[in-house]
Design a protein around this motif. Sequence first.
Motif, short mmCIF file in Angstrom:
data_model
loop_
_atom_site.label_atom_id
_atom_site.label_comp_id
_atom_site.label_asym_id
_atom_site.label_seq_id
_atom_site.Cartn_x
_atom_site.Cartn_y
_atom_site.Cartn_z
N ALA A 1 -11.12 -0.71 5.35
CA ALA A 1 -10.86 -1.04 3.98
C ALA A 1 -10.40 -2.36 4.27
O ALA A 1 -9.99 -2.74 3.64
N ARG A 2 -9.10 -3.01 4.85
CA ARG A 2 -8.81 -3.75 4.82
C ARG A 2 -9.16 -5.11 4.03
O ARG A 2 -8.20 -5.46 3.46
N TYR A 3 -11.00 -5.75 4.06
CA TYR A 3 -11.37 -6.47 3.98
C TYR A 3 -11.48 -5.97 2.79
O TYR A 3 -11.98 -7.70 1.69
N ARG A 4 -11.57 -4.62 2.07
CA ARG A 4 -12.01 -5.20 0.08
C ARG A 4 -11.20 -4.06 -0.68
O ARG A 4 -10.82 -4.98 -0.93
N HIS A 5 -9.94 -3.54 0.14
CA HIS A 5 -9.06 -2.46 -0.65
C HIS A 5 -7.61 -3.31 -0.02
O HIS A 5 -6.26 -2.91 -0.94
N GLY A 6 -7.40 -4.11 0.60
CA GLY A 6 -6.00 -4.24 1.20
C GLY A 6 -5.58 -5.37 0.30
O GLY A 6 -6.36 -6.11 -0.87
N ALA A 7 -3.86 -5.52 0.10
CA ALA A 7 -3.81 -6.26 -0.95
C ALA A 7 -3.75 -7.85 -0.07
O ALA A 7 -3.56 -8.24 -1.85
N PHE A 8 -3.28 -7.92 0.48
CA PHE A 8 -4.02 -9.69 0.34
C PHE A 8 -5.40 -9.99 -0.64
O PHE A 8 -5.15 -11.18 -0.37
N VAL A 9 -6.44 -9.07 -0.13
CA VAL A 9 -7.44 -9.68 -1.07
C VAL A 9 -7.12 -9.08 -1.95
O VAL A 9 -8.03 -9.86 -3.34
N THR A 10 -6.95 -8.12 -1.99
CA THR A 10 -6.39 -7.51 -4.48
C THR A 10 -5.33 -8.02 -4.69
O THR A 10 -5.69 -7.77 -6.44
N LEU A 11 -4.29 -8.25 -4.20
CA LEU A 11 -2.95 -9.04 -4.46
C LEU A 11 -2.50 -10.32 -4.79
O LEU A 11 -2.63 -11.05 -5.24
N TYR A 12 -2.65 -10.93 -3.47
CA TYR A 12 -1.64 -11.82 -2.77
C TYR A 12 -3.43 -13.06 -3.08
O TYR A 12 -2.91 -14.13 -3.90
N LYS A 13 -4.08 -13.35 -3.16
CA LYS A 13 -4.95 -14.08 -3.66
C LYS A 13 -5.18 -14.36 -4.99
O LYS A 13 -5.33 -14.95 -5.51
N PRO A 14 -5.27 -13.81 -6.17
CA PRO A 14 -5.12 -13.33 -7.43
C PRO A 14 -4.26 -13.98 -8.22
O PRO A 14 -4.15 -15.28 -8.82
N LEU A 15 -2.99 -13.10 -7.09
CA LEU A 15 -1.79 -14.27 -7.45
C LEU A 15 -1.90 -15.61 -7.31
O LEU A 15 -1.21 -16.50 -8.16
N TRP A 16 -2.06 -16.12 -6.05
CA TRP A 16 -1.87 -17.48 -5.41
C TRP A 16 -3.21 -18.42 -6.08
O TRP A 16 -3.34 -19.14 -6.99
N GLU A 17 -3.64 -17.98 -6.76
CA GLU A 17 -5.00 -18.83 -8.04
C GLU A 17 -4.77 -18.31 -9.07
O GLU A 17 -5.07 -19.77 -9.77
N LYS A 18 -4.05 -17.81 -9.61
CA LYS A 18 -3.88 -17.68 -11.69
C LYS A 18 -2.71 -17.35 -12.18
O LYS A 18 -2.04 -17.44 -13.02
N ASP A 19 -1.27 -16.60 -11.03
CA ASP A 19 -0.35 -16.49 -11.16
C ASP A 19 1.23 -17.04 -10.60
O ASP A 19 1.33 -16.09 -9.95
N PRO A 20 1.13 -17.80 -10.79
CA PRO A 20 2.23 -18.54 -9.34
C PRO A 20 4.28 -17.69 -9.92
O PRO A 20 4.68 -17.57 -9.26
N VAL A 21 4.06 -17.53 -10.80
CA VAL A 21 5.26 -16.88 -11.60
C VAL A 21 5.18 -15.37 -10.97
O VAL A 21 6.27 -14.66 -10.54
N LYS A 22 4.51 -14.70 -10.58
CA LYS A 22 3.88 -12.84 -10.09
C LYS A 22 3.80 -13.17 -8.54
O LYS A 22 4.58 -12.65 -7.83
N PHE A 23 3.58 -14.49 -8.18
CA PHE A 23 3.51 -15.18 -6.98
C PHE A 23 4.92 -14.93 -5.96
O PHE A 23 5.03 -14.43 -5.66
N PHE A 24 5.54 -15.89 -7.49
CA PHE A 24 7.21 -15.64 -6.47
C PHE A 24 7.74 -14.28 -6.81
O PHE A 24 8.28 -13.72 -6.24
N ASN A 25 7.95 -13.42 -7.32
CA ASN A 25 8.12 -12.07 -7.75
C ASN A 25 7.98 -11.49 -6.31
O ASN A 25 8.63 -10.32 -6.23
N LEU A 26 6.71 -11.48 -5.88
CA LEU A 26 5.97 -10.58 -4.70
C LEU A 26 6.96 -11.23 -3.11
O LEU A 26 7.18 -10.56 -2.44
N LEU A 27 6.68 -12.55 -3.05
CA LEU A 27 7.52 -12.76 -1.72
C LEU A 27 8.36 -13.57 -2.02
O LEU A 27 9.03 -14.18 -0.63
N ARG A 28 9.02 -14.04 -2.65
CA ARG A 28 10.13 -14.67 -3.15
C ARG A 28 10.38 -16.08 -2.40
O ARG A 28 11.12 -16.69 -2.77
N MET A 29 8.74 -16.60 -2.93
CA MET A 29 8.79 -18.41 -2.69
C MET A 29 6.95 -18.67 -3.63
O MET A 29 7.33 -17.83 -3.72
#
Length: 306
Positions: A33-61
Amino acid sequence: MDSGEAVAFVLTTYTYLRKAKKRKWWVHPVNCARYRHGAFVTLYKPLWEKDPVKFFNLLRMSILSFDELLATVREPLMKMDTKMRTALSPEELLVFTLSYLASGCSLQDIHYLFRIGRSTAGILIRKVCKTIWNTTKEECIPTPTEETWARISHGFLERADFPNCLGAVDGKHIRVIKPERSGSLYMNYKHFFSIGLMAVADASYRFTYVDIGSYGKDSDSTVFRNSTLWTKIQSRSLSIPKPQKLPGTDIAVPFAFVGDEAFGLSSNLLRPYSGIQLSEKKRVFNCRLSRARRYVECSFGILTNK
């Protein structure tokens, strides 16, 4: 081996294979279920597209830094898809590696969060870290030239009022889980298990040299004496400039690194005077050396807080 021994060997092997536990799944349903429910799809991509602050908090970058690093390591991490399974993309490899490094979570957490096998995650994180180091070390921590040393020395003279300084050196203990069958090799004087991180920083809080992986029991002086930096100093292959006159005097002194009382004194490494009842000149020297040495301590603080 005669025919009888060969037959016995074949029968033994056959019996072992029949008794061996068969795999229940080729890929566990949780990982499927990685391609449907994995954090790369559900967490990383939305943050990369819409929320740079939480993206920095997630990856410290920041997103800009992440994209720059991804462009550097993309080609070495690229793998071909096969008929058996789809290869993990370089982007996903970098995301869960940075998440692991930034959060200090366990491989088990990465397994459930990103839907990747625990042992697979451990192997891939090591591979990604090695790739990052091999592809960026010459850009991020290049070998200093004589011009570089002169620029570093000028920075310490301007900001710390300490001439002929090549950098501030210090060590830090990184807490680890005790490695198996290691005895007391990793037990430090603070009574926890660690590996040693020794670094040299310039007056701009940038690391110019790092040595990572020494035993926790080793002192800062021992780590420094066993480092490649000390070997190059001794062999005079570090492109250190010739001794230069101190400002306002005719006295030429060698360029040197500065450290605390844990380091041994040498012509290219200065430490503060020990004792309490010191003359005024020695107290002034200690004050200026401490002012120069704080740059590496602050660099460790910046590294810890990021």
